[in-house]
Structure formats: C-alpha cells, structure tokens
Design an enzyme around this catalytic site. Structure first.
Site: not given
Length: 285
Positions: A24, A70, A74, A111, A134-136, A139, A159
């Site tokens: 950044s 970051t 957030k 974002d 993914g699922a974070g 995502a 997962r």
C-alpha cells in the site's frame, strides 16, 4: 521533526498485523507523486485489535486524511467509526477510513468495487455462474462482488460444514444463490466461466494439474508469490487470469480518490509502481 523539514500537508497510512510487506505505501506514494501532492505522506503501522482504539484516539485532528486497513482490523474498526457505507455494512468489513473536515470517521470497503473494476478491465462484466475457492473474509467480499455480476448460482468449495454454513448465510444476506461443495471436489469448479480463488498461498497448488484446456477466467487474489501455480497453469491452458495485484491496485485507486478528492487516481502509475516493487522483491529473494 528536525529544523528545515516541511510539515506534511496531510497524512495517511495502512494499519494491520503483520504489515511489513504491505504494498500500500508503494501504491499510494506513487499516486501522490503523479498527482503532485508533494506535501502528502503515507506510512505503515503494525497495529492489532488491542492497539487500534488507542492509535485512532491519538491521531491529531486535521492532520490525517485517511487510513487503509488490512487484517485483522477490518471488522474491529467498525465500532470505532461514526458511520460506514452500505458496501462495508454488507460484508461487515471496512478497509478504508476517511477523516472528514468536521472530524468524523467514515468507513468504506473498496475491496468489493475493486474486484469489480479488476474484472471489468479484463472484459468480465456478466457471468451466468461462478465458483469460489475458500470461505474466509475475502470469500464474503467475492460473493458481494458476484452479487452484482453473476446472474446464476455460485458454488463455494470449502473444507468443513461450518464454513459451508457460513457461505450459505452470506449468500442469503447478499442475495446470492450459493451452493456449497467439499474441497476434495474443487477441480469441478473449473467448469465455471469465472473462478475466484480466495485461499492462502499454496492452498490451490495441487489443483493446477486439473485445469482444463481453454478455461474461463480465474481471479486469484494472491499477488505474492506470483504467479501461483494455479494461475500459471490457467494461463498456459489459454484462460484469462486476474491477479491479486490487479485487485490491490484497483481498491487502492478508490482509496486515493476518497482520501484526496482527486479523481481519477493515476491507475497506471500505481500499477507500474506495484509491479516494480514485486520485481524487486523477487530479485532480492
């Protein structure tokens, strides 16, 4: 500040933990230079959830234009702000704080529109279905972006059932038709016209051998190391690839515009600065 130094006209910075390798500062400083904002500065600070309230409370009023955030800040920043945008509220994540002239702290999320801008730059404006690996937190931002361009279902490859449930809940909240599938079947994602990989470095390496000929578009949110094995295999087989640097630059463009009031921000100057920085890191390695 020593004698003879010029006091910055406005300050900005990126906060997070870890933060040492953030690009950044490179991107924002390149924008200031291109815009002729000689008195502006942009720094980085190692800040976590515990130290964030004190950092914000100690900022001199009037000196600061904004902050980039970051992980892991957030979500933690939200209770410390006066207001947040609808976009940020939709995913409960703020990556941009702007300090207004009347002293208010406003939060936004660049974002999501940054993802859309990066895809649009590569000609992706509408798809009839998509897949998310993914699922974070990234995502959920991907789902928010897909809610605006995907007319059909999104399949999330995860997962655990707990992660699957989270993605389905995000789908309901964002009005996206989300189906979930086991990570062991992630190679089936590659039949979708748009695949968004949101997982940490190395996670998708084993999938590179499963990329079909002439795949659709891959949006891999990583930018270091680059290309990932998946992105390299995708390009080798004739598919379009959108990378993490594309996302980083486009979301930073929006941050610069919000913090400085200068529109448009210098996209190409920022992109070139980011590319130079990454080449330098590769050479050092």
């Amino acid at each position: 500040m020593t004698a003879g130094q010029r006091r910055p006209e406005r300050r900005a910075a990126v906060l997070g933990s870890p933060i040492a390798h953030s690009l950044s500062p490179v991107l924002h400083r390149a924008a200031y230079q291109a815009l002729g904002l000689d008195g502006w500065s942009y720094d980085r600070f190692e800040i976590d959830e515990d130290t964030l309230p004190g950092f914000l409370g100690d900022l001199p009023e009037g000196d600061w234009a904004g902050l980039s955030l970051t992980m892991p800040l957030k979500r933690a920043v939200i209770p410390l702000l006066d207001e947040i945008s609808e976009t940020a509220a939709s995913v409960e994540a703020v990556n941009t704080v702007v300090f207004t002239d009347d002293g208010r702290r406003t939060g936004d999320n660049t974002d999501i529109p940054g993802m859309l801008a990066a895809l649009r730059e590569r000609g992706v404006e509408k798809v009839d279905r998509a897949a998310v690996l993914g699922a974070g937190a990234t995502a959920s931002s991907a789902l928010a972006a897909l809610s605006r361009i995907c007319t059909g279902p999104v399949t999330a490859y995860v997962r655990s059932e707990a992660r699957a449930a989270e993605m389905r809940q995000w789908g309901e909240r964002l009005a996206v038709e989300v189906a979930t599938a086991d990570w062991a079947d992630a190679a089936f994602a590659f039949s979708a016209p748009l695949v968004v990989a949101t997982t940490p470095a190395g996670t998708t390496d084993a999938l590179a051998a499963s990329v079909p000929d002439l795949p659709g578009t891959l949006f891999d949110v990583l930018y270091e190391p680059w290309p990932t094995r998946l992105a390299a295999a995708w390009a080798d087989r004739g598919g379009a690839v959108v990378g993490g640097l594309d996302l980083l630059v486009h979301q930073a463009v929006l941050q610069v515009e919000r913090m400085t009031g200068h529109t448009p921000a210098p996209l190409e100057a920022m992109r070139q600065a980011g590319e130079r920085a990454l080449r330098g890191r590769t050479a050092e390695g």
